[in-house]
Design a protein around this motif. Structure first.
Motif, PDB file in Angstrom:
ATOM      1  N   LYS A 187      19.190  16.404  -4.936  1.00 59.29           N
ATOM      2  CA  LYS A 187      20.450  15.699  -4.657  1.00 59.29           C
ATOM      3  C   LYS A 187      21.545  16.733  -4.428  1.00 59.29           C
ATOM      4  O   LYS A 187      21.494  17.857  -4.961  1.00 59.29           O
ATOM      5  CB  LYS A 187      20.862  14.841  -5.862  1.00 59.29           C
ATOM      6  CG  LYS A 187      19.867  13.774  -6.249  1.00 59.29           C
ATOM      7  CD  LYS A 187      20.184  12.460  -5.590  1.00 59.29           C
ATOM      8  CE  LYS A 187      19.229  11.375  -6.050  1.00 59.29           C
ATOM      9  NZ  LYS A 187      19.020  10.370  -5.016  1.00 59.29           N
TER      10      LYS A 187
ATOM     11  N   ASN B 247      18.689  16.863 -12.095  1.00 65.08           N
ATOM     12  CA  ASN B 247      18.400  17.148 -10.684  1.00 65.08           C
ATOM     13  C   ASN B 247      17.439  18.327 -10.549  1.00 65.08           C
ATOM     14  O   ASN B 247      16.518  18.304  -9.740  1.00 65.08           O
ATOM     15  CB  ASN B 247      19.715  17.455  -9.955  1.00 65.08           C
ATOM     16  CG  ASN B 247      19.530  17.698  -8.468  1.00 65.08           C
ATOM     17  OD1 ASN B 247      18.988  16.861  -7.766  1.00 65.08           O
ATOM     18  ND2 ASN B 247      19.966  18.862  -8.000  1.00 65.08           N
ATOM     19  N   ARG B 248      17.665  19.351 -11.396  1.00 63.65           N
ATOM     20  CA  ARG B 248      16.781  20.515 -11.348  1.00 63.65           C
ATOM     21  C   ARG B 248      15.439  20.214 -12.018  1.00 63.65           C
ATOM     22  O   ARG B 248      14.385  20.525 -11.460  1.00 63.65           O
ATOM     23  CB  ARG B 248      17.465  21.724 -12.039  1.00 63.65           C
ATOM     24  CG  ARG B 248      16.649  22.977 -12.088  1.00 63.65           C
ATOM     25  CD  ARG B 248      16.437  23.633 -10.712  1.00 63.65           C
ATOM     26  NE  ARG B 248      17.592  24.369 -10.267  1.00 63.65           N
ATOM     27  CZ  ARG B 248      18.312  24.063  -9.168  1.00 63.65           C
ATOM     28  NH1 ARG B 248      17.971  23.049  -8.387  1.00 63.65           N
ATOM     29  NH2 ARG B 248      19.340  24.789  -8.822  1.00 63.65           N
TER      30      ARG B 248
ATOM     31  N   PHE C 205      23.342  17.050 -13.428  1.00 59.06           N
ATOM     32  CA  PHE C 205      22.983  18.308 -12.768  1.00 59.06           C
ATOM     33  C   PHE C 205      21.696  18.902 -13.344  1.00 59.06           C
ATOM     34  O   PHE C 205      20.868  19.436 -12.597  1.00 59.06           O
ATOM     35  CB  PHE C 205      24.152  19.312 -12.852  1.00 59.06           C
ATOM     36  CG  PHE C 205      25.189  19.076 -11.779  1.00 59.06           C
ATOM     37  CD1 PHE C 205      26.008  17.953 -11.807  1.00 59.06           C
ATOM     38  CD2 PHE C 205      25.323  19.957 -10.713  1.00 59.06           C
ATOM     39  CE1 PHE C 205      26.948  17.711 -10.804  1.00 59.06           C
ATOM     40  CE2 PHE C 205      26.252  19.730  -9.700  1.00 59.06           C
ATOM     41  CZ  PHE C 205      27.071  18.603  -9.745  1.00 59.06           C
TER      42      PHE C 205
ATOM     43  N   HIS D 240      28.538  23.270 -13.195  1.00 59.76           N
ATOM     44  CA  HIS D 240      27.630  24.154 -12.449  1.00 59.76           C
ATOM     45  C   HIS D 240      26.312  24.364 -13.195  1.00 59.76           C
ATOM     46  O   HIS D 240      26.233  24.170 -14.406  1.00 59.76           O
ATOM     47  CB  HIS D 240      28.290  25.505 -12.159  1.00 59.76           C
ATOM     48  CG  HIS D 240      28.759  26.230 -13.374  1.00 59.76           C
ATOM     49  ND1 HIS D 240      29.996  26.032 -13.922  1.00 59.76           N
ATOM     50  CD2 HIS D 240      28.140  27.142 -14.164  1.00 59.76           C
ATOM     51  CE1 HIS D 240      30.133  26.805 -14.987  1.00 59.76           C
ATOM     52  NE2 HIS D 240      29.018  27.477 -15.162  1.00 59.76           N
ATOM     53  N   MET D 241      25.328  24.799 -12.463  1.00 58.76           N
ATOM     54  CA  MET D 241      24.009  25.094 -13.030  1.00 58.76           C
ATOM     55  C   MET D 241      24.077  26.385 -13.831  1.00 58.76           C
ATOM     56  O   MET D 241      24.848  27.284 -13.523  1.00 58.76           O
ATOM     57  CB  MET D 241      22.972  25.285 -11.915  1.00 58.76           C
ATOM     58  CG  MET D 241      22.794  24.115 -10.972  1.00 58.76           C
ATOM     59  SD  MET D 241      22.393  22.583 -11.834  1.00 58.76           S
ATOM     60  CE  MET D 241      20.893  23.078 -12.685  1.00 58.76           C
TER      61      MET D 241
ATOM     62  N   PHE E  39      25.587  18.105  -4.721  1.00 59.83           N
ATOM     63  CA  PHE E  39      26.642  18.142  -5.737  1.00 59.83           C
ATOM     64  C   PHE E  39      27.398  16.802  -5.767  1.00 59.83           C
ATOM     65  O   PHE E  39      27.571  16.201  -6.832  1.00 59.83           O
ATOM     66  CB  PHE E  39      27.598  19.287  -5.378  1.00 59.83           C
ATOM     67  CG  PHE E  39      28.668  19.591  -6.392  1.00 59.83           C
ATOM     68  CD1 PHE E  39      28.579  20.726  -7.191  1.00 59.83           C
ATOM     69  CD2 PHE E  39      29.784  18.782  -6.529  1.00 59.83           C
ATOM     70  CE1 PHE E  39      29.571  21.033  -8.112  1.00 59.83           C
ATOM     71  CE2 PHE E  39      30.775  19.077  -7.455  1.00 59.83           C
ATOM     72  CZ  PHE E  39      30.676  20.206  -8.247  1.00 59.83           C
TER      73      PHE E  39
END
Lengths: 282, 282
Positions: free
Chosen positions: B112, B105-106, B102, B280-281, B114
């Motif tokens: 992408k 991805n950021r 995650f 979670h982010m 979840f």
């Protein structure tokens, strides 16, 4: 025994209505944001049965449907504390139904699973035409993409990886969900635009894209009233992005200062954050 | 850009190994608890690529697999802060892989979804034989029943409606997951006992039943060492219930005072709570 549960609010940005003769499979595709403001419900066995919303006895049709489905004639006192406006596209009916189902399960020691309870809340929404997809979002938390319609265990989701962003909203008025989702003319526009939006979101599942597609949906379907459109444009003029909460006369906005939004003069500004918790026991 | 994500720890109580040639469909059935203690990972693009766990550069095979799968040769600095013991059945490898996916991805703006990220973390676990099902639990939060094996989008879950109960645990030592899940003799016992436990849990999906079935599984499979069994019995003698975290030389306990557990003398007692947030982010 006393049961207490919290269910988060939920803002749908765009959707597509998916009919089915089985209410567990009926629902919507689309995408929405789960909020940390919602409904807390306490249930205990009592001398008489009632539903109290913020201290006042109410009909609360969707939650009542859940009580009838689960309580098997037992007398239960249901008390919900509601932090979100009702009828304004914040998923209040779904949050009421879900938190009632989970609290009842504990109060009456029903030993139902998460999916069984959530499925009853979804069917309550569908049968009462108060919603089609919020419950699925509210079971998960985050920014939930409903890829296939239906209750949990029937529908299919993905999510947009998102931070706990602040979401501002201005509820300018209520729109009965039932009127919109049972209108043939509205439905046609909703389904053309909603299908297109979902396809585009799945190609690029980012929060920015979700905001953009939601706005396009609100305009294309003509669900956005002129004051909703004015408020969206005011937010954009301040550098933020905004759209309409489906289905209510409500604008939600991100990437904007609360002060700028207050100055815009569209009414009371409320703040919530993207919430990563779905419905849960307290 | 910097990406930061949190993934919760996870204790599996019982499980059944489900082989499949497609690693997205391979995994386990079973049930486990998602914990509010876990792993926070920060990723940024850098001059060189490394993985740091609590300030020390490590091999971190499962997280490294995720980096190789997602970073496409980009140089990334991955820093994980780990609040749970490693190798002790607390789902550390899954939490490391998920939070890395995650955050990456950021940091790399990969856009992408979840499910795509979670699926990569699941496959990383399966390929490295560090876990089979924790990632699925860690995607959801709560007490997660894995009804069908596999990555999110392939497997199927339900949940036990549960409060944010305090969970105490004593990690007495590590057991390499790989050794257990690749042993034919262990696997046979695990699958007979795990299948039976799942069937019984689905008939009565309550937390109390989960604890009872987990203990039965730990004894029947003979995975519980004599000190794990001694600790479980000490907890029960104090009125609580306990079982073994799969797969580690670790006991977890509920409905007991922390002081009573400390007095039992089995080692350092740690506390976490049932967590309703999945990865979670931040």
């Amino acid at each position: 025994m006393i049961g207490r549960a919290f269910a988060p609010g939920h803002i749908t940005g765009f959707f597509e209505i998916c009919d089915h003769s089985d209410p567990r499979k009926m629902g919507s595709r689309g995408c929405g944001i789960v909020l940390d403001a919602g409904i807390t419900t306490e249930v205990k066995v009592g001398a008489e049965s009632f539903i109290e919303l913020n201290g006042r006895r109410e009909k609360a049709e969707t939650s009542r449907w859940v009580v009838n489905a689960l309580a098997a004639g037992a007398r239960v006192e249901v008390r919900s504390r509601i932090e979100i406006p009702v009828g304004c596209g914040l998923g209040a009916s779904g949050a009421g139904a879900l938190s009632t189902a989970f609290a009842l399960n504990r109060a009456l020691d029903l030993k139902k699973s998460f999916n069984e309870l959530a499925s009853i809340a979804h069917v309550a929404e569908v049968e009462n035409r108060t919603g089609l997809g919020s419950v699925m979002g509210q079971c998960h938390g985050g920014v939930v993409i409903r890829k296939q319609p239906g209750a949990i265990g029937f529908g299919e989701i993905d999510r947009i990886p998102a931070e706990a962003l602040p979401i501002f909203y201005i509820a300018m008025g209520a729109i009965p969900t039932k009127e919109v989702i049972t209108s043939t003319a509205a439905k046609k526009k909703i389904n053309i635009s909603g299908k297109k939006a979902l396809r585009a979101l799945l190609r690029e599942p980012t929060f920015e894209n979700f905001m953009e597609l939601s706005k396009k949906f609100a305009y294309e379907t003509e669900l956005a009233s002129s004051r909703v459109r004015d408020a969206i444009e005011a937010v954009e003029a301040s550098g933020g992005s905004a759209s309409m909460a489906m289905i209510g006369d409500t604008v939600f906005a991100v990437n904007i200062e609360e002060a700028a939004l207050r100055k815009s003069g569209f009414g009371g500004v409320k703040k919530a954050c993207v919430c990563h918790e779905g419905v849960h026991m307290l």
